[in-house]
Design a protein around this motif. Structure first.
Motif, PDB file in Angstrom:
ATOM      1  N   LEU A 282       0.833  -1.207   0.000  1.00 23.85           N
ATOM      2  CA  LEU A 282       0.000   0.000   0.000  1.00 23.85           C
ATOM      3  C   LEU A 282       0.866   1.255   0.000  1.00 23.85           C
ATOM      4  O   LEU A 282       0.591   2.214  -0.731  1.00 23.85           O
ATOM      5  CB  LEU A 282      -0.921  -0.010   1.220  1.00 23.85           C
ATOM      6  N   MET A 283       1.926   1.231   0.803  1.00 21.76           N
ATOM      7  CA  MET A 283       2.780   2.408   0.914  1.00 21.76           C
ATOM      8  C   MET A 283       3.676   2.599  -0.308  1.00 21.76           C
ATOM      9  O   MET A 283       4.091   3.706  -0.620  1.00 21.76           O
ATOM     10  CB  MET A 283       3.623   2.315   2.185  1.00 21.76           C
ATOM     11  N   LYS A 284       3.976   1.523  -1.008  1.00 23.74           N
ATOM     12  CA  LYS A 284       4.823   1.623  -2.206  1.00 23.74           C
ATOM     13  C   LYS A 284       4.023   1.978  -3.453  1.00 23.74           C
ATOM     14  O   LYS A 284       4.590   2.133  -4.528  1.00 23.74           O
ATOM     15  CB  LYS A 284       5.561   0.302  -2.448  1.00 23.74           C
TER      16      LYS A 284
ATOM     17  N   ASP B  69      -0.884   6.477  15.380  1.00 24.14           N
ATOM     18  CA  ASP B  69      -1.628   7.349  14.465  1.00 24.14           C
ATOM     19  C   ASP B  69      -0.989   8.720  14.345  1.00 24.14           C
ATOM     20  O   ASP B  69      -1.013   9.347  13.281  1.00 24.14           O
ATOM     21  CB  ASP B  69      -3.076   7.520  14.947  1.00 24.14           C
ATOM     22  N   LEU B  70      -0.421   9.196  15.460  1.00 23.83           N
ATOM     23  CA  LEU B  70       0.223  10.511  15.455  1.00 23.83           C
ATOM     24  C   LEU B  70       1.638  10.457  14.889  1.00 23.83           C
ATOM     25  O   LEU B  70       2.246  11.502  14.657  1.00 23.83           O
ATOM     26  CB  LEU B  70       0.265  11.073  16.882  1.00 23.83           C
ATOM     27  N   SER B  71       2.155   9.259  14.682  1.00 22.17           N
ATOM     28  CA  SER B  71       3.517   9.104  14.170  1.00 22.17           C
ATOM     29  C   SER B  71       3.454   8.596  12.730  1.00 22.17           C
ATOM     30  O   SER B  71       3.231   9.364  11.802  1.00 22.17           O
ATOM     31  CB  SER B  71       4.308   8.147  15.069  1.00 22.17           C
ATOM     32  N   GLY B  72       3.603   7.289  12.538  1.00 25.46           N
ATOM     33  CA  GLY B  72       3.575   6.729  11.188  1.00 25.46           C
ATOM     34  C   GLY B  72       2.280   6.981  10.460  1.00 25.46           C
ATOM     35  O   GLY B  72       2.258   7.033   9.224  1.00 25.46           O
ATOM     36  N   GLY B  73       1.200   7.140  11.200  1.00 36.30           N
ATOM     37  CA  GLY B  73      -0.083   7.407  10.572  1.00 36.30           C
ATOM     38  C   GLY B  73      -0.078   8.668   9.722  1.00 36.30           C
ATOM     39  O   GLY B  73      -0.789   8.748   8.708  1.00 36.30           O
ATOM     40  N   GLN B  74       0.726   9.639  10.112  1.00 41.06           N
ATOM     41  CA  GLN B  74       0.784  10.882   9.337  1.00 41.06           C
ATOM     42  C   GLN B  74       1.466  10.679   7.994  1.00 41.06           C
ATOM     43  O   GLN B  74       1.115  11.301   6.988  1.00 41.06           O
ATOM     44  CB  GLN B  74       1.495  11.968  10.160  1.00 41.06           C
ATOM     45  N   PHE B  75       2.421   9.766   7.957  1.00 39.52           N
ATOM     46  CA  PHE B  75       3.076   9.417   6.692  1.00 39.52           C
ATOM     47  C   PHE B  75       2.096   8.648   5.803  1.00 39.52           C
ATOM     48  O   PHE B  75       2.030   8.894   4.591  1.00 39.52           O
ATOM     49  CB  PHE B  75       4.330   8.593   6.964  1.00 39.52           C
ATOM     50  N   ILE B  76       1.332   7.738   6.414  1.00 38.96           N
ATOM     51  CA  ILE B  76       0.318   6.998   5.650  1.00 38.96           C
ATOM     52  C   ILE B  76      -0.653   7.976   5.006  1.00 38.96           C
ATOM     53  O   ILE B  76      -0.993   7.860   3.823  1.00 38.96           O
ATOM     54  CB  ILE B  76      -0.430   6.011   6.565  1.00 38.96           C
ATOM     55  N   ARG B  77      -1.113   8.952   5.789  1.00 36.05           N
ATOM     56  CA  ARG B  77      -2.061   9.941   5.250  1.00 36.05           C
ATOM     57  C   ARG B  77      -1.502  10.641   4.017  1.00 36.05           C
ATOM     58  O   ARG B  77      -2.185  10.759   2.989  1.00 36.05           O
ATOM     59  CB  ARG B  77      -2.402  10.976   6.324  1.00 36.05           C
TER      60      ARG B  77
ATOM     61  N   GLU C 233      -8.077  14.823  -0.277  1.00 34.83           N
ATOM     62  CA  GLU C 233      -7.686  16.061   0.404  1.00 34.83           C
ATOM     63  C   GLU C 233      -7.860  15.825   1.909  1.00 34.83           C
ATOM     64  O   GLU C 233      -6.926  15.459   2.601  1.00 34.83           O
ATOM     65  CB  GLU C 233      -8.508  17.237  -0.125  1.00 34.83           C
ATOM     66  N   THR C 234      -9.078  16.011   2.390  1.00 34.64           N
ATOM     67  CA  THR C 234      -9.356  15.629   3.787  1.00 34.64           C
ATOM     68  C   THR C 234     -10.369  14.490   3.834  1.00 34.64           C
ATOM     69  O   THR C 234     -10.260  13.600   4.672  1.00 34.64           O
ATOM     70  CB  THR C 234      -9.866  16.821   4.610  1.00 34.64           C
ATOM     71  N   ASN C 235     -11.349  14.505   2.920  1.00 34.24           N
ATOM     72  CA  ASN C 235     -12.307  13.401   2.851  1.00 34.24           C
ATOM     73  C   ASN C 235     -11.571  12.112   2.519  1.00 34.24           C
ATOM     74  O   ASN C 235     -10.754  12.062   1.602  1.00 34.24           O
ATOM     75  CB  ASN C 235     -13.365  13.661   1.779  1.00 34.24           C
ATOM     76  N   GLY C 236     -11.865  11.072   3.297  1.00 35.30           N
ATOM     77  CA  GLY C 236     -11.228   9.779   3.066  1.00 35.30           C
ATOM     78  C   GLY C 236     -10.033   9.515   3.947  1.00 35.30           C
ATOM     79  O   GLY C 236      -9.665   8.371   4.183  1.00 35.30           O
ATOM     80  N   VAL C 237      -9.416  10.597   4.445  1.00 30.17           N
ATOM     81  CA  VAL C 237      -8.260  10.443   5.344  1.00 30.17           C
ATOM     82  C   VAL C 237      -8.467  11.218   6.644  1.00 30.17           C
ATOM     83  O   VAL C 237      -7.515  11.522   7.361  1.00 30.17           O
ATOM     84  CB  VAL C 237      -6.937  10.876   4.670  1.00 30.17           C
ATOM     85  N   GLY C 238      -9.718  11.525   6.957  1.00 35.41           N
ATOM     86  CA  GLY C 238     -10.013  12.267   8.178  1.00 35.41           C
ATOM     87  C   GLY C 238      -9.529  11.565   9.434  1.00 35.41           C
ATOM     88  O   GLY C 238      -9.214  12.214  10.440  1.00 35.41           O
ATOM     89  N   PHE C 239      -9.471  10.245   9.372  1.00 33.69           N
ATOM     90  CA  PHE C 239      -8.976   9.453  10.500  1.00 33.69           C
ATOM     91  C   PHE C 239      -7.604   9.907  10.963  1.00 33.69           C
ATOM     92  O   PHE C 239      -7.294   9.878  12.159  1.00 33.69           O
ATOM     93  CB  PHE C 239      -8.931   7.979  10.074  1.00 33.69           C
TER      94      PHE C 239
ATOM     95  N   VAL D 172       0.820   9.695   1.947  1.00 31.66           N
ATOM     96  CA  VAL D 172       0.939   8.784   0.807  1.00 31.66           C
ATOM     97  C   VAL D 172      -0.426   8.531   0.181  1.00 31.66           C
ATOM     98  O   VAL D 172      -0.576   8.544  -1.051  1.00 31.66           O
ATOM     99  CB  VAL D 172       1.598   7.456   1.234  1.00 31.66           C
ATOM    100  N   MET D 173      -1.456   8.322   1.018  1.00 32.99           N
ATOM    101  CA  MET D 173      -2.796   8.066   0.485  1.00 32.99           C
ATOM    102  C   MET D 173      -3.349   9.305  -0.230  1.00 32.99           C
ATOM    103  O   MET D 173      -4.017   9.187  -1.263  1.00 32.99           O
ATOM    104  CB  MET D 173      -3.750   7.636   1.607  1.00 32.99           C
ATOM    105  N   GLN D 174      -3.079  10.474   0.304  1.00 31.68           N
ATOM    106  CA  GLN D 174      -3.521  11.701  -0.351  1.00 31.68           C
ATOM    107  C   GLN D 174      -2.875  11.837  -1.734  1.00 31.68           C
ATOM    108  O   GLN D 174      -3.540  12.174  -2.717  1.00 31.68           O
ATOM    109  CB  GLN D 174      -3.174  12.916   0.516  1.00 31.68           C
TER     110      GLN D 174
END
Length: 215
Positions: A30-32, A133-141, A151-157, A143-145
């Motif tokens: 997913l991240m790649k 979520d506050l650490s690696g989760g921000q990198f995931i966000r 933008e914000t919808n879909g990654v609000g988590f 990448v998904m964006q």
């Protein structure tokens, strides 16, 4: 003999398991950029069940003197997950998702900890999820964006609007871990519970990979 602060001991003792979880094949793909939008949605769906359990358990510990140092509405994720799933799947998203076997076991464990009123166990799961979520989760966000045009919808988590400085928040959280008056035996129990949480995470990614392969 130098005694490590508990937060440092916790981090060092669980780092290998944390790395195993992050390096699971499903997340690596997913991240790649090899994963699909559907893969991401599958992950969000499992998060919904996990956070429904942990934030439900948090209510059980209302007024608990230990949990009170860590639980805060600023971390609440369930409304964001519900909004993300509605955006990603539509208004009938609840009928489209179901927990995978590892998620069922994970949720059961969180609820058992709550039923036993074991504050250290709850903090172990709280720490594993929200600090991640506050650490690696921000990198995931990010990448998904970039990958799917969110933008914000879909990654609000992954958006913590009420936490201005995640680094400072995490430092304070670790200071609070160090200040809890757990004895050595209880600290070991908490570390073991964090290791269990990481194992659930790793096995969940394996479940997601199997479900994808079977689709």
């Amino acid at each position: 003999m130098t005694v490590l602060p508990f937060s440092q001991a916790l981090r060092e003792r669980t780092w290998a398991s944390h790395s195993d979880s992050e390096g699971a094949g499903f997340m690596t793909d997913l991240m790649k950029g090899e994963g699909t939008r559907e893969d991401y949605i599958a992950l969000v769906a499992q998060h919904y069940f996990i956070y429904e359990a942990i934030e439900g358990a948090e209510q059980v510990f209302a007024g608990d003197p230990v949990v009170a140092h860590f639980a805060t509405p600023r971390l609440t994720r369930l409304p964001a997950l519900e909004a993300d799933l509605e955006y990603l799947l539509g208004a009938d998203w609840r009928e489209q998702i179901e927990p995978l076997p590892t998620t069922v076991a994970y949720v059961d464990r969180i609820r058992r900890v709550a039923a036993e009123r074991w504050s250290g166990g709850f903090v172990a799961h709280h720490y594993t999820r929200y600090l991640g979520d506050l650490s690696g989760g921000q990198f995931i966000r990010k990448v998904m964006q970039r990958r799917f045009g969110f933008e914000t919808n879909g990654v609000g988590f992954y958006l913590f609007d009420e936490i201005a400085d995640p680094k400072e928040f995490k430092e304070t959280y670790r200071e609070q871990l160090d200040a809890v008056g757990w004895d050595a035996a209880e600290r070991e129990r908490v570390i073991d519970e964090v290791l269990l949480a990481y194992r659930f995470n790793t096995e969940l990614f394996e479940d997601l990979a199997r479900a994808k392969a079977a689709a």
